[in-house]
Design an enzyme around this catalytic site. Structure first.
Site, short mmCIF file in Angstrom:
data_model
loop_
_atom_site.label_atom_id
_atom_site.label_comp_id
_atom_site.label_asym_id
_atom_site.label_seq_id
_atom_site.Cartn_x
_atom_site.Cartn_y
_atom_site.Cartn_z
N LYS A 68 1.90 -1.17 0.28
CA LYS A 68 -0.61 0.12 0.14
C LYS A 68 1.08 1.34 -0.56
O LYS A 68 2.17 1.02 0.51
CB LYS A 68 -1.38 -0.13 1.23
CG LYS A 68 -1.82 1.25 1.82
CD LYS A 68 -3.58 0.28 0.62
CE LYS A 68 -4.12 2.19 0.47
NZ LYS A 68 -3.84 2.87 -0.81
N LYS A 92 4.70 2.48 8.61
CA LYS A 92 3.75 2.99 9.10
C LYS A 92 2.35 2.10 8.52
O LYS A 92 2.24 1.97 9.45
CB LYS A 92 3.54 3.93 7.40
CG LYS A 92 2.32 5.31 7.69
CD LYS A 92 2.47 6.07 7.02
CE LYS A 92 3.02 7.11 6.27
NZ LYS A 92 2.72 7.98 5.68
N LYS A 104 5.62 2.42 -2.98
CA LYS A 104 5.29 3.60 -3.40
C LYS A 104 5.66 3.75 -4.77
O LYS A 104 5.93 2.28 -5.13
CB LYS A 104 6.04 4.97 -2.81
CG LYS A 104 6.09 6.04 -2.13
CD LYS A 104 5.07 6.42 -1.45
CE LYS A 104 4.08 7.74 -1.29
NZ LYS A 104 3.79 7.54 -0.30
N THR A 188 -4.60 12.21 6.75
CA THR A 188 -4.21 12.67 7.32
C THR A 188 -3.82 13.47 7.74
O THR A 188 -2.46 13.53 8.74
CB THR A 188 -2.97 13.19 5.66
OG1 THR A 188 -3.29 11.69 4.88
CG2 THR A 188 -1.52 13.11 6.03
N ASN A 219 -2.96 19.34 1.21
CA ASN A 219 -4.34 19.08 1.44
C ASN A 219 -3.99 18.05 3.14
O ASN A 219 -4.98 18.56 3.79
CB ASN A 219 -4.66 17.51 0.71
CG ASN A 219 -5.32 16.75 1.31
OD1 ASN A 219 -5.17 16.13 2.44
ND2 ASN A 219 -6.98 17.03 1.46
N SER A 350 -7.53 4.71 3.82
CA SER A 350 -7.12 3.92 2.72
C SER A 350 -7.39 2.72 2.95
O SER A 350 -8.65 1.97 2.22
CB SER A 350 -5.91 4.26 2.05
OG SER A 350 -5.55 5.23 1.61
N1 GLU Z 1 0.45 9.20 0.59
C1 GLU Z 1 0.10 8.53 1.86
C2 GLU Z 1 1.54 8.40 2.87
O1 GLU Z 1 2.20 8.52 2.38
C3 GLU Z 1 -0.97 7.97 1.69
C4 GLU Z 1 -0.96 6.33 1.52
C5 GLU Z 1 -2.16 5.52 1.46
O2 GLU Z 1 -3.17 5.94 2.08
O3 GLU Z 1 -1.74 4.61 0.62
O4 GLU Z 1 1.18 7.68 4.24
#
Ligand code: GLU
Length: 421
Positions: A68, A92, A104, A188, A219, A350
């Site tokens: 993810k 994370k 990513k 977030t 955001n 998410s």
């Molecule tokens: N891009 C966000 C992060 O760095 C969200 C990632 C997601 O929701 O999968 O945590």
């Protein structure tokens, strides 16, 4: 390929492992990304010409579940950064206890130079190139810097066309009518807000007395600022990629966002007293209680770390503090609330979106918010207490916490000790 950022990030692994009794197999497993795909996206521009863009997707580790992580559009994004961000996503997701590994993606592009139709063609081209790499049970992208709900909508649509069926669980951060979750848009920022408020007492902060500065006004930062302001905290500094503004009497982030939408800059936004335009460097080093870096990596580095005045740093960006700066801040007795906890609210909602897509059953907003709180607060508490008990900084405590969960999953397949016996 230069791997400066990745090499530094990976050191956290070894540091965390020192505090845990885990099998060396675990560290071996997490040494390199599981798989990385690079592609060139050739996009038809509005003037009829073709343009090539470099793109990547990295799946770092999937021991705990499908991978993810977001897709970033940025002119300077590169493979080193994508691998590092995928590594951070792995931790994370583990810190938040989500059944996901980390990934990513990115495209090297300045979205400000694209028209909306070019942006759509680029986003669809990304999915055409990476469709075999992602999937609802394999790797689930989401928004990141300079990508948003409509980009996710184009991507989900392109994926659906390629697999010949709607497949909303392949991407999160979608618009609500297309299977997005209520509460994903501000998750977030809300997560960061929950973490800070949960530790308010321990950190000696209070809405009446504490002043907050945010670097970046995207955001995550906007919603965090909005929620803190609504609680009575004074926001005294803000910045975006073009300008930085400071007013010790306070800035209303909602009015600042309206101004930014209108004028495409924060300069001259309404504020309580006398607004000053300052440099990005001055903003980071300004007099405040909480500094919230919410832009790019490596903003607080060895050179400016000694000048940081904030007592608390809440990392809403991924990787804003370099390891060398981290040491300086820790030695100065400052509390750095690490990215893998502070900005985990986004990926947590998410996860909720993915669960709702899979179940085909959608939750009301208050349920999403209550569930977010019920994850963020106990994880924050666990990390805070582990840090206190073991005399660790919060980042190390968070890595130890995440690594323990990843290690349990790796070890559940059997380690050398099992096969030897
Ligand atoms: N891009 C966000 C992060 O760095 C969200 C990632 C997601 O929701 O999968 O945590």
């Amino acid at each position: 390929m230069a791997t400066a950022l990745f090499t530094k990030a990976r050191k956290r692994l070894k540091e965390a492992a020192k505090h845990l009794d885990i099998h060396p197999d675990v560290i071996e497993r997490l040494k390199y990304p599981k798989e990385t795909l690079a592609a060139t996206l050739v996009v038809r521009m509005d003037d009829g010409s073709s343009k090539a863009f470099k793109a990547w997707r990295c799946r770092y580790d999937d021991t705990r579940g499908p991978t993810k992580g977001g897709i970033r559009y940025h002119p300077r994004v590169n493979l080193d950064e994508i691998m590092t961000l995928a590594f951070w996503m792995t931790f994370k997701c583990a810190v938040a206890g989500l059944p996901f590994g980390g990934a990513k993606g990115g495209v090297q592009v300045d979205t400000k130079t694209l028209s909306k139709t070019e942006l759509e063609r680029l986003s669809r081209a990304y999915i055409q190139a990476f469709a075999r790499f992602i999937g609802p049970d394999r790797d689930i992208p989401a928004p990141d810097m300079y990508t948003n709900g409509i980009v996710m909508a184009w991507m989900a649509d392109e994926y659906a066309a390629m697999v010949d069926q709607p497949s909303p669980a392949v991407i999160t951060g979608k618009p609500i009518p297309l299977g997005g979750s209520l509460g994903r848009d501000d998750a977030t920022g809300r997560g960061g807000h929950l973490v800070l408020r949960h530790l308010e007492g321990e950190l000696g902060l209070s809405p009446a007395t504490s002043r907050i500065v945010l670097q970046g006004f995207g955001n995550a930062s906007y919603h965090c600022a909005r929620l803190l302001h609504a609680d009575g905290y004074r926001i005294i500094g803000l910045s975006d990629s073009r300008s930085a503004v400071y007013d010790p009497d306070g800035i209303d982030p909602v009015a600042a966002m309206e101004h930014k939408r209108d004028k495409h800059s924060l300069a001259g936004c309404p504020s309580k007293g006398k607004l000053r335009e300052i440099t990005n460097e001055e903003l980071l080093e300004s007099e405040c209680d909480v500094l919230i870096p919410a832009a790019l990596e490596n903003q607080i580095i060895l050179e400016n770390a000694p000048n940081i005045k904030a007592r608390v740093i809440l990392e809403l960006a991924n990787g804003p503090t370099s390891p060398a700066a981290d040491k300086v801040l820790n030695q100065a007795g400052k509390t750095v609330i690490p990215d893998i906890l502070a900005n985990s609210g986004g990926v947590t909602v998410s996860y909720f979106e993915w669960v709702q897509n899979k179940a085909g059953y959608y939750w009301p907003l208050d349920e999403v918010r209550a569930k977010l709180k019920s994850i963020i607060e106990p994880e924050t508490r666990t990390i805070w207490e582990a840090a206190q008990e073991r005399g660790l900084d919060m980042r190390t405590a968070a890595y130890v916490h995440g690594l323990r969960r990843i290690a349990a999953a790796v070890e559940a397949h059997g380690t050398k000790a099992y096969f030897d016996s």
